[in-house]
Design an enzyme around this catalytic site. Structure first.
Site, short mmCIF file in Angstrom:
data_model
loop_
_atom_site.label_atom_id
_atom_site.label_comp_id
_atom_site.label_asym_id
_atom_site.label_seq_id
_atom_site.Cartn_x
_atom_site.Cartn_y
_atom_site.Cartn_z
N GLU A 104 0.81 -1.22 0.00
CA GLU A 104 0.00 0.00 0.00
C GLU A 104 0.85 1.28 0.00
OE1 GLU A 104 -1.87 1.31 3.39
OE2 GLU A 104 -3.53 2.23 2.30
N THR A 126 2.73 -8.18 -0.92
CA THR A 126 2.80 -8.08 0.53
C THR A 126 2.39 -9.40 1.14
OG1 THR A 126 1.80 -7.22 2.56
CG2 THR A 126 0.54 -6.86 0.56
N ASP A 128 1.19 -9.65 3.84
CA ASP A 128 -0.03 -9.41 4.63
C ASP A 128 -1.30 -9.69 3.83
OD1 ASP A 128 1.45 -8.60 6.82
OD2 ASP A 128 1.44 -6.50 6.23
N MET A 170 2.93 -12.14 11.64
CA MET A 170 2.80 -10.76 11.17
C MET A 170 1.38 -10.47 10.72
SD MET A 170 6.32 -9.76 9.25
CE MET A 170 7.76 -9.30 10.21
N GLY A 171 1.08 -9.22 10.58
CA GLY A 171 -0.26 -8.77 10.17
C GLY A 171 -0.62 -7.55 10.98
N ARG A 266 3.51 -20.99 26.79
CA ARG A 266 4.70 -20.36 26.20
C ARG A 266 4.28 -19.59 24.95
NH1 ARG A 266 6.77 -22.38 30.22
NH2 ARG A 266 8.67 -23.64 30.31
O1 F6P Z 1 5.34 -6.11 5.04
C1 F6P Z 1 4.38 -5.95 6.03
C2 F6P Z 1 4.92 -6.33 7.36
O2 F6P Z 1 5.36 -7.61 7.21
C3 F6P Z 1 3.95 -6.20 8.52
O3 F6P Z 1 3.11 -7.29 8.74
C4 F6P Z 1 4.90 -5.96 9.66
O4 F6P Z 1 4.29 -5.26 10.72
C5 F6P Z 1 5.96 -5.15 9.05
O5 F6P Z 1 6.02 -5.53 7.70
C6 F6P Z 1 7.30 -5.27 9.73
O6 F6P Z 1 8.29 -4.77 8.92
P1 F6P Z 1 9.77 -4.41 9.32
O7 F6P Z 1 10.00 -4.89 10.73
O8 F6P Z 1 10.60 -5.13 8.34
O9 F6P Z 1 9.88 -2.94 9.16
#
Ligand code: F6P
Length: 343
Positions: A104, A126, A128, A170-171, A266
């Site tokens: 984006e 992405t 995401d 991630m997300g 954990r």
């Molecule tokens: O590309 C998106 C993403 O993977 C997100 O889910 C995550 O929050 C972010 O990038 C983290 O990116 P970086 O730590 O590499 O800046």
């Protein structure tokens, strides 16, 4: 036709196969494709590869993760001097068009440049999977695969020690990775940014799963909304996003689960592990097809477009529509899938 190509934002598997597809098709058209290093930063600073990308440069990229053009999170629209430098370098290098591979933020810059008169074409990436106007982005399938493998491994330990294990994935705004990884990994509870956190409901579910089979697995997006979270002091990136790394959602949830259920719990996080490595076969094919379609857009002078997959077709859509709003997980989909983990 002289084209500058760049990759911006977080890397993900599929970027290399996409640039390979673009260059292969561009060679058929007789275009010259120049690799711009480190995303928009490369266009600000004028860092361009020393010769046009040829077959030898891209041929071996099909199975390589990351981006061989390197990346950065640079937003030239934040600083008029940087934007001026971008314009100056486009004319210095004689680029007729800029092809940007990104999510984006990166495509948002491409969309603004198009509005400002620079011919651009976007290729969506992405992990995401949260870009509008496309059913999938490459990087997503590969990241889900890594997380499913992680869940399968964590399950062994959870079962062996009768524990609950929380996997943080991630997300930021969209929970696609958590949802798909959680479903494919047979999780007992899945938490997404789109779904308000109900700690009691989660603990009830975990206790039931543990009573039934002797362990429990929770998958949570890093963007899951936590109670009483004050992010006013949090560090921001160039696009104004909070850097989520310090949030430790998995750790927070594990402590809460242990406190409320008395079950040993954990947490683990796949972090950047899920963003690296060889692209899945699905991502290799998707990325290659999108790269080819982007070259077709350039050939047709169909600028201001992002290439996309809709069903099984590769199409070109207006880039500004694609970057306006994020594609989040619909609540109905999540609710339908809860039948798989609400027993
Ligand atoms: O590309 C998106 C993403 O993977 C997100 O889910 C995550 O929050 C972010 O990038 C983290 O990116 P970086 O730590 O590499 O800046």
């Amino acid at each position: 036709m002289k084209i500058g190509m760049l990759t911006g934002g977080g890397d993900c598997p599929g970027l290399n196969p996409a640039m390979r597809g673009f260059v292969m098709k561009s060679i058929d058209y007789g275009f010259e494709v120049w690799g711009i290093r480190e995303g928009w930063k490369g266009l600000v600073k004028g860092i361009v590869e020393d010769k046009p990308m040829d077959v030898a440069r891209v041929e071996e990229l099909i199975h390589q993760g990351g981006t061989s053009l390197r990346s950065s999170r640079t937003n030239p629209y934040k600083d008029p001097a940087q934007l001026e430098a971008v314009r100056a370098n486009i004319s210095k290098f004689g680029f007729d068009c800029i092809v940007a591979l990104g999510g984006e933020d990166t495509l948002g810059v491409a969309s603004n440049l198009w509005k400002d008169g620079v011919p651009t074409v976007g290729i969506p990436k992405t992990m995401d999977n949260d870009l509008s106007e496309t059913d999938y982005t490459f990087g997503f399938d590969s990241a889900v695969g890594v997380n499913v493998e992680a869940i399968d491994r964590l399950r062994d330990t959870a079962r062996s020690h009768s524990r609950v294990i929380v996997l943080e994935v991630m997300g930021r705004h969209a929970g696609w990775v958590a949802l798909h990884a959680g479903i494919a990994g047979g999780a007992d509870f899945i938490l997404l940014p789109e779904v308000p956190l109900d700690i009691d409901a989660m603990c009830t579910q975990i206790k039931k799963a543990h009573a039934r089979k002797g362990y429990g697995i929770v998958v949570a997006s890093e963007g899951t909304e936590l109670p009483n979270l004050d992010e006013s002091e949090a560090k921001l990136d160039a696009f104004g996003h909070v850097i989520l790394g310090d949030r430790n959602v998995g750790e927070f949830l594990a402590k809460e689960i242990e406190k409320r259920t008395g079950l040993e719990t954990r947490s683990a996080a796949t972090g950047h592990i899920q963003r690296g490595g060889a692209p899945s076969a699905f991502d290799r094919v998707l990325a290659s097809r999108l790269g080819i379609r982007a070259a077709q857009c350039v050939n047709e002078k169909d600028f201001g477009k992002m290439v996309a997959i809709r069903g099984t077709e590769i199409v070109a859509v207006d880039i500004d529509k694609a970057v306006g709003t994020l594609r989040t997980v619909p609540l109905e989909l999540y609710n339908t899938l809860t039948t798989l983990f609400n027993k």
